[in-house]
Every structure is written in C-alpha cells, then in structure tokens.
Enzyme design. Structure first.
Site, PDB file in Angstrom:
ATOM      1  CG  ASP A  97      -0.133  -0.152   2.536  1.00 43.26           C
ATOM      2  OD1 ASP A  97       1.106   0.005   2.529  1.00 43.26           O
ATOM      3  OD2 ASP A  97      -0.771  -0.438   3.576  1.00 43.26           O
ATOM      4  CD  GLU A 119       0.021  -6.911   2.868  1.00 44.46           C
ATOM      5  OE1 GLU A 119       0.665  -7.536   3.721  1.00 44.46           O
ATOM      6  OE2 GLU A 119       0.155  -5.686   2.666  1.00 44.46           O
ATOM      7  CD  GLU A 133       0.720   4.287   4.635  1.00 44.20           C
ATOM      8  OE1 GLU A 133       1.932   4.524   4.791  1.00 44.20           O
ATOM      9  OE2 GLU A 133      -0.195   4.961   5.176  1.00 44.20           O
ATOM     10  CG  HIS A 212       6.660   3.082  11.824  1.00 49.84           C
ATOM     11  ND1 HIS A 212       6.265   1.835  12.231  1.00 49.84           N
ATOM     12  CD2 HIS A 212       6.342   3.172  10.518  1.00 49.84           C
ATOM     13  CE1 HIS A 212       5.735   1.188  11.219  1.00 49.84           C
ATOM     14  NE2 HIS A 212       5.756   1.968  10.158  1.00 49.84           N
ATOM     15  NE  ARG A 214       3.275  10.596   6.184  1.00 50.39           N
ATOM     16  CZ  ARG A 214       3.625   9.667   5.308  1.00 50.39           C
ATOM     17  NH1 ARG A 214       2.997   8.501   5.313  1.00 50.39           N
ATOM     18  NH2 ARG A 214       4.596   9.889   4.434  1.00 50.39           N
ATOM     19  CG  HIS A 246      10.715   4.954  12.278  1.00 48.53           C
ATOM     20  ND1 HIS A 246      10.897   6.062  11.509  1.00 48.53           N
ATOM     21  CD2 HIS A 246      10.409   3.949  11.417  1.00 48.53           C
ATOM     22  CE1 HIS A 246      10.703   5.764  10.234  1.00 48.53           C
ATOM     23  NE2 HIS A 246      10.402   4.485  10.155  1.00 48.53           N
TER      24      HIS A 246
END
Length: 371
Positions: A97, A119, A133, A212, A214, A246
């Site tokens: 994605d 996927e 995504e 990690h 957003r 991260h």
C-alpha cells in the site's frame, strides 16, 4: 518465457517480495527483473542483503522534505522512463500500500502491462487511516489485473467493491519470509545477537515495541509513551521494554525525551533478522506495524495494536491481536492482563494464524504460470 518485474521501495515490501523473487528466479517459465525505488534506503538495503536479492534497477528517489505530491509524480515519471520503456514486461508485481505501489501500478497501466497486486484487499474502512496507505490500496485494486489476497476477509472486501476477476486467497508472503528468515539465524548468529544486546535483561519478560506511523505522531505518541512509562514503573522487576526507535524525528526526539526508565531500552532500528529474533525472544509485542501483526501469531506472541483502526481485522477476529490504539488506559490494562492472566495469554498466543502457512509463493507462481 514470461518476463516479470518485481517493483518495490520499502523494507516491508522487500520482505514480502523476497520469497516470490526467490521462487520465480528459479523457475524456467519466468524471466525475473527486480527494481527498487528506495523509499527506505538503509532499511531496504539490509533486507536485500539478507535475502541475497540482486537489483537490476535502483531509482533511489527520496529527497529531503519531499512531499507526497512530488514523490508520486517523480515515481511515475522515472518508473516509466527508466524501467518500463527500457524493456518489455508481461507482469509488474507490486506489494501492499505504499506510494511506490500506487505509482508503479499507474505507470504499468499506462504501458498496458498486467499489474499483479500482492496482499490485495486489505481495508481499514477509513481513507485517512492509515494515510495515505488506505487510499493507495483502494486505487491499486481498481488498476490491478491479479489480486492475491491473504484472507477470505480481504477477498470479500474486493467483492463488495465489484472486483471479481482473478481474485485469489493465498495467504501472506510475510509468513513465507518469516519461516525462511528464522532458518537463516544459526546458533552463531544467536550468540552474536545476545552479545550485541547484552544490556537487555532477557531473564525478564520482554515487551517489544514498534511505533512509527504518521497517525501516531504528536499527542497519540506521547500517550503511548506515558503508557510505557507506567508499565515499566509498575513491573520494574518483571519486564524489560525494548523499543527499536524509528529514525523519523517526530518519533525519535520524543522517545528519547520521554522514555527514561531503567527497564526501557531504546535501541537503534533493527535489521530484519534481528527483528524476527527479537520478536521470538519477546513475551508481548506492542506495535502499529502491519507486518508484525501478521508475523507474531506464527511465533505465538500476543500483539497489542497501537492503532485506532486496522486493515488487518482478521488477527483481531481470530484472537491473535487486540486493538488498543493510543489510549493509555487500554494499553496499560491489556498489557497488565497479559502479564497477570496466563489463561488469557494462552488464548491469544495459541490462536491460529489467519495469514497463512508459508505456501503463498508456491500458490502464486502456479496461478500465473497458467495465465
């Protein structure tokens, strides 16, 4: 002989493409080329090295402070001009994605090359979470010619969107990669890893944390940190919290400011083999990663998902994962429950993995060979 291009850019994509690349490369019915956009440069290179993947095209697209608009436009242009116009392909494989996935699918579509989506069909139901995504997946599904779904749920999502042709349930290649990766970690590697992480007390119950995304930047991440501090204080003699931090400054700076406790170990991001080894050593995993939600059940590790919604609902439905978001109370209470209630822990750790048994790559190659 059919000519196949595997096109990806991030570490998770590379991990999930690796078993496919290996299988297709050793099959005389296919000619294989590999291209990377390098959305994750260092982390991607680690996986390429571990799985011994030779790259034919490396776009190395990332620039400082690049916007999604700039990245998408640059990717479509460069994928077309520097790869797709150089030689003919029968199929372009994309996985997941990312922005690389959407741009690659569009570029291939414009060249009338068949797009194979690995996927396929995952949906959170919220186009802004995960961002971008979720929308990347939805749009890629409209473009793809083959949809390889990890579960019946993901297939049903596509059917509801009126996508019926070439939709297959095959499991997730991440399980193929995990089983291969574990075989590569020999006793010498184990000893080296224990020596490298000698400051971690593996006699305690390890709580592995990865965070990690957003949507967790800012206040949500601060809430997660508060929960980790409370768990660390309440269970100082029992647990060791290990957090590979991260590199994104939205995460790294806050983590190093807030997570100050003797039994919270902030470490550098882990290579893929180190990560699956650490997962195997852990007692509980707290994560906002999609791949770890899929891998952990094969290792018998309960997962608390640090997201408000997940497109991997099968794990929640199967009982291998619990959705806790960034809610401090939920994170603390679910972690305490897993530590205190052995029957509850067993019910999650022993639940069957809904994402496959390691045969996904084999299924995919036979389906495409018959096309």
């Amino acid at each position: 002989m059919k000519k196949v291009l595997f096109l990806f850019g991030t570490r998770p994509e590379a991990i999930k493409m690796a078993p496919l690349i290996e299988r297709f490369s050793t099959d005389s019915r296919f000619e294989v080329k590999v291209a990377v956009t390098a959305q994750h440069r260092e982390m991607l290179d680690q996986v390429l090295s571990f799985f011994e993947i030779a790259v034919d095209y490396d776009l190395n697209v990332m620039k400082p402070n690049q916007t999604l608009h700039q990245l998408t436009a640059d990717l479509i242009s460069r994928i077309t001009n520097e790869i797709l116009l150089k030689e003919p392909f029968d199929y372009v494989f994309v996985q997941g994605d990312t922005t690389t996935v959407l741009a690659s699918a569009l570029a291939a579509f414009y060249q009338k090359i068949k797009v194979v989506h690995i996927e396929a069909g995952l949906r959170s139901g919220d186009i802004h979470s995960p961002f971008p995504e979720e929308m990347n997946r939805v749009l890629t599904s409209r473009i793809a010619d083959f949809h390889f779904c990890p579960t019946e749920t993901s297939k049903d999502n596509l059917i509801r969107e009126n996508i019926h042709k070439n939709v297959y349930v095959v499991g997730n290649t991440v399980i193929d990669a995990l089983l291969t990766g574990l075989q590569k970690i020999d006793p010498n590697s184990e000893a080296n890893l224990l020596a490298r992480f000698s400051d971690i007390d593996f006699e305690k119950k390890i709580i592995l944390v990865t965070c990690h995304r957003r949507e967790n930047f800012g206040k949500p991440f601060e809430e997660i940190c508060e929960a980790l501090l409370e768990i660390a204080a309440a269970r100082s003699n029992e647990v060791e919290i290990v957090y590979p931090v991260h590199l994104n400054p939205n995460i790294k700076e806050i983590a190093h400011q807030k997570l100050l406790a003797p039994n919270i170990k902030l470490i550098a991001p882990l290579d893929y083999p180190e990560l699956i080894w650490m997962m195997n050593k852990s007692h509980i995993i707290l994560t906002d990663s999609g791949g770890i939600q899929e891998e952990a059940p094969s290792l018998g590790k309960p997962v608390l998902v640090l997201r408000e919604v997940t497109e991997r609902t099968e794990g929640v439905d199967a009982g291998t994962a619990v959705l806790v978001g960034s809610d401090k109370k939920k994170i603390v209470s679910e972690t305490q429950k897993l530590l205190d209630d052995s029957m509850y822990y067993q019910s999650i750790s022993k639940a069957s993995n809904p994402y496959g048994d390691g045969s996904t790559s084999k299924q995919i190659i036979e389906i495409l060979a018959a096309d």
